[in-house]
Design a protein around this motif. Sequence first.
Motif, PDB file in Angstrom:
ATOM      1  N   GLN A 165      -7.716  -1.046   1.430  1.00 41.54           N
ATOM      2  CA  GLN A 165      -7.241   0.270   1.800  1.00 41.54           C
ATOM      3  C   GLN A 165      -6.006   0.633   0.995  1.00 41.54           C
ATOM      4  O   GLN A 165      -5.242  -0.232   0.575  1.00 41.54           O
ATOM      5  CB  GLN A 165      -6.927   0.312   3.289  1.00 41.54           C
ATOM      6  N   ARG A 166      -5.810   1.918   0.801  1.00 34.86           N
ATOM      7  CA  ARG A 166      -4.672   2.352   0.006  1.00 34.86           C
ATOM      8  C   ARG A 166      -3.364   2.167   0.774  1.00 34.86           C
ATOM      9  O   ARG A 166      -3.344   2.115   2.002  1.00 34.86           O
ATOM     10  CB  ARG A 166      -4.833   3.816  -0.386  1.00 34.86           C
ATOM     11  N   LYS A 206       2.231  -3.186   7.341  1.00 40.41           N
ATOM     12  CA  LYS A 206       2.497  -2.116   8.297  1.00 40.41           C
ATOM     13  C   LYS A 206       2.487  -2.682   9.698  1.00 40.41           C
ATOM     14  O   LYS A 206       1.789  -3.648   9.988  1.00 40.41           O
ATOM     15  CB  LYS A 206       1.478  -0.988   8.160  1.00 40.41           C
ATOM     16  N   VAL A 207       3.284  -2.064  10.566  1.00 40.61           N
ATOM     17  CA  VAL A 207       3.400  -2.509  11.949  1.00 40.61           C
ATOM     18  C   VAL A 207       3.286  -1.294  12.863  1.00 40.61           C
ATOM     19  O   VAL A 207       3.571  -0.160  12.458  1.00 40.61           O
ATOM     20  CB  VAL A 207       4.732  -3.239  12.205  1.00 40.61           C
ATOM     21  N   ALA A 208       2.856  -1.550  14.088  1.00 40.72           N
ATOM     22  CA  ALA A 208       2.791  -0.491  15.095  1.00 40.72           C
ATOM     23  C   ALA A 208       4.157  -0.368  15.759  1.00 40.72           C
ATOM     24  O   ALA A 208       4.757  -1.375  16.164  1.00 40.72           O
ATOM     25  CB  ALA A 208       1.707  -0.804  16.126  1.00 40.72           C
ATOM     26  N   ILE A 237       2.470   4.148  13.166  1.00 37.04           N
ATOM     27  CA  ILE A 237       2.419   3.055  12.200  1.00 37.04           C
ATOM     28  C   ILE A 237       3.581   3.214  11.218  1.00 37.04           C
ATOM     29  O   ILE A 237       3.775   4.283  10.638  1.00 37.04           O
ATOM     30  CB  ILE A 237       1.084   3.050  11.438  1.00 37.04           C
ATOM     31  N   VAL A 238       4.377   2.148  11.062  1.00 36.45           N
ATOM     32  CA  VAL A 238       5.502   2.137  10.128  1.00 36.45           C
ATOM     33  C   VAL A 238       5.197   1.130   9.028  1.00 36.45           C
ATOM     34  O   VAL A 238       4.856  -0.022   9.311  1.00 36.45           O
ATOM     35  CB  VAL A 238       6.818   1.773  10.838  1.00 36.45           C
ATOM     36  N   HIS A 239       5.310   1.549   7.779  1.00 38.06           N
ATOM     37  CA  HIS A 239       5.054   0.679   6.637  1.00 38.06           C
ATOM     38  C   HIS A 239       6.337  -0.055   6.243  1.00 38.06           C
ATOM     39  O   HIS A 239       7.448   0.457   6.429  1.00 38.06           O
ATOM     40  CB  HIS A 239       4.532   1.505   5.465  1.00 38.06           C
ATOM     41  N   PHE A 240       6.183  -1.248   5.692  1.00 38.31           N
ATOM     42  CA  PHE A 240       7.337  -2.050   5.308  1.00 38.31           C
ATOM     43  C   PHE A 240       6.990  -2.896   4.090  1.00 38.31           C
ATOM     44  O   PHE A 240       5.816  -3.088   3.750  1.00 38.31           O
ATOM     45  CB  PHE A 240       7.795  -2.951   6.462  1.00 38.31           C
ATOM     46  N   TYR A 263      -1.104   9.418  -4.085  1.00 40.57           N
ATOM     47  CA  TYR A 263      -1.764   8.133  -4.316  1.00 40.57           C
ATOM     48  C   TYR A 263      -2.843   8.311  -5.388  1.00 40.57           C
ATOM     49  O   TYR A 263      -3.640   9.227  -5.324  1.00 40.57           O
ATOM     50  CB  TYR A 263      -2.391   7.615  -3.029  1.00 40.57           C
ATOM     51  N   VAL A 264      -2.820   7.412  -6.367  1.00 41.20           N
ATOM     52  CA  VAL A 264      -3.791   7.415  -7.457  1.00 41.20           C
ATOM     53  C   VAL A 264      -4.582   6.127  -7.376  1.00 41.20           C
ATOM     54  O   VAL A 264      -4.016   5.026  -7.471  1.00 41.20           O
ATOM     55  CB  VAL A 264      -3.107   7.551  -8.834  1.00 41.20           C
ATOM     56  N   TYR A 265      -5.903   6.255  -7.195  1.00 40.84           N
ATOM     57  CA  TYR A 265      -6.752   5.061  -7.138  1.00 40.84           C
ATOM     58  C   TYR A 265      -6.809   4.413  -8.514  1.00 40.84           C
ATOM     59  O   TYR A 265      -6.927   5.105  -9.542  1.00 40.84           O
ATOM     60  CB  TYR A 265      -8.160   5.424  -6.687  1.00 40.84           C
ATOM     61  N   PRO A 266      -6.715   3.086  -8.583  1.00 42.01           N
ATOM     62  CA  PRO A 266      -6.809   2.408  -9.880  1.00 42.01           C
ATOM     63  C   PRO A 266      -8.200   2.498 -10.471  1.00 42.01           C
ATOM     64  O   PRO A 266      -9.166   2.697  -9.759  1.00 42.01           O
ATOM     65  CB  PRO A 266      -6.432   0.948  -9.534  1.00 42.01           C
TER      66      PRO A 266
END
Length: 265
Positions: free
Chosen positions: A75-76, A166-168, A174-177, A262-265
């Motif tokens: 997933q991105r 990421k955490v709830a 959802i918070v990304h880290f 976001y750019v998919y590779p």
Amino acid sequence: MDLPRHTYTFLALLLAPLAALGQAQEPPGLDLSQPQPESARPADEAARARKSEPVVPLAAGESDVALGDRVKAVQRKGFMKAHRLELGLAFPATVNDAFYEKVGFGGKLAYNFEDSFALALRGAYYTQLRSNHVREAKAAFSSQLLQSELNGQLMLDGIWSPVYGKVAWLGSSIVHFDVYLLAGFGGVWSATSSAPRKEGPHIATDFGGGIRFYPKSWLAIDGGLIATLYPDQPVTQAPSTVQKVVAAQLGVSIFWPFTFEYVYP
């Protein structure tokens, strides 16, 4: 009209094969010995027939292609830093000095070349707080503390983020880290850098790490632990020694541009 007897015999022989052929053939559509095509059966009957048919496994590789069209294996990311500027504030406090506690504030200007690597110019100004241990040591032992008085620093650091997740938060968001490591070099100013000794800045190196949380697409909150090493000679009667300052810090950063694509590779 009476026909000759041989005429009746001839007609009976002629019609007998036709009667036998008609009895052998059934009207079209009434032969139940053969399966009907799906187009000729009702829709619900055709659906039941399809469910009862055995599933033919796909050849090697075909299942991967079929699933790849519907499900992404990776997933991105929910937060991207690549090619974005970062401007931040930090509030450090030393944790390894029992005599002179140092607290301060600082800033950071960084550019993220990749999502996992950035180059940062980081500076801080410190204020020293004398603890009760200083008065006790001097009164009891008449000793002179060979402790460097750190006033400020300016460092150039490389920051590497090898872990992302990421955490709830509170069960509803959802918070990304990410987890980061840093290392670099620069200069440190202490009490001996200014008058009366005027030795100038001391060359220094630092290393450390921490964790950053991204509650918004333009905001980061981080906490970390950084160690700074530099040579200093607090008193002229003693040789120069390597000073070690370990500081815990909390910081906040703003990213520009404020949004990312976001750019998919």
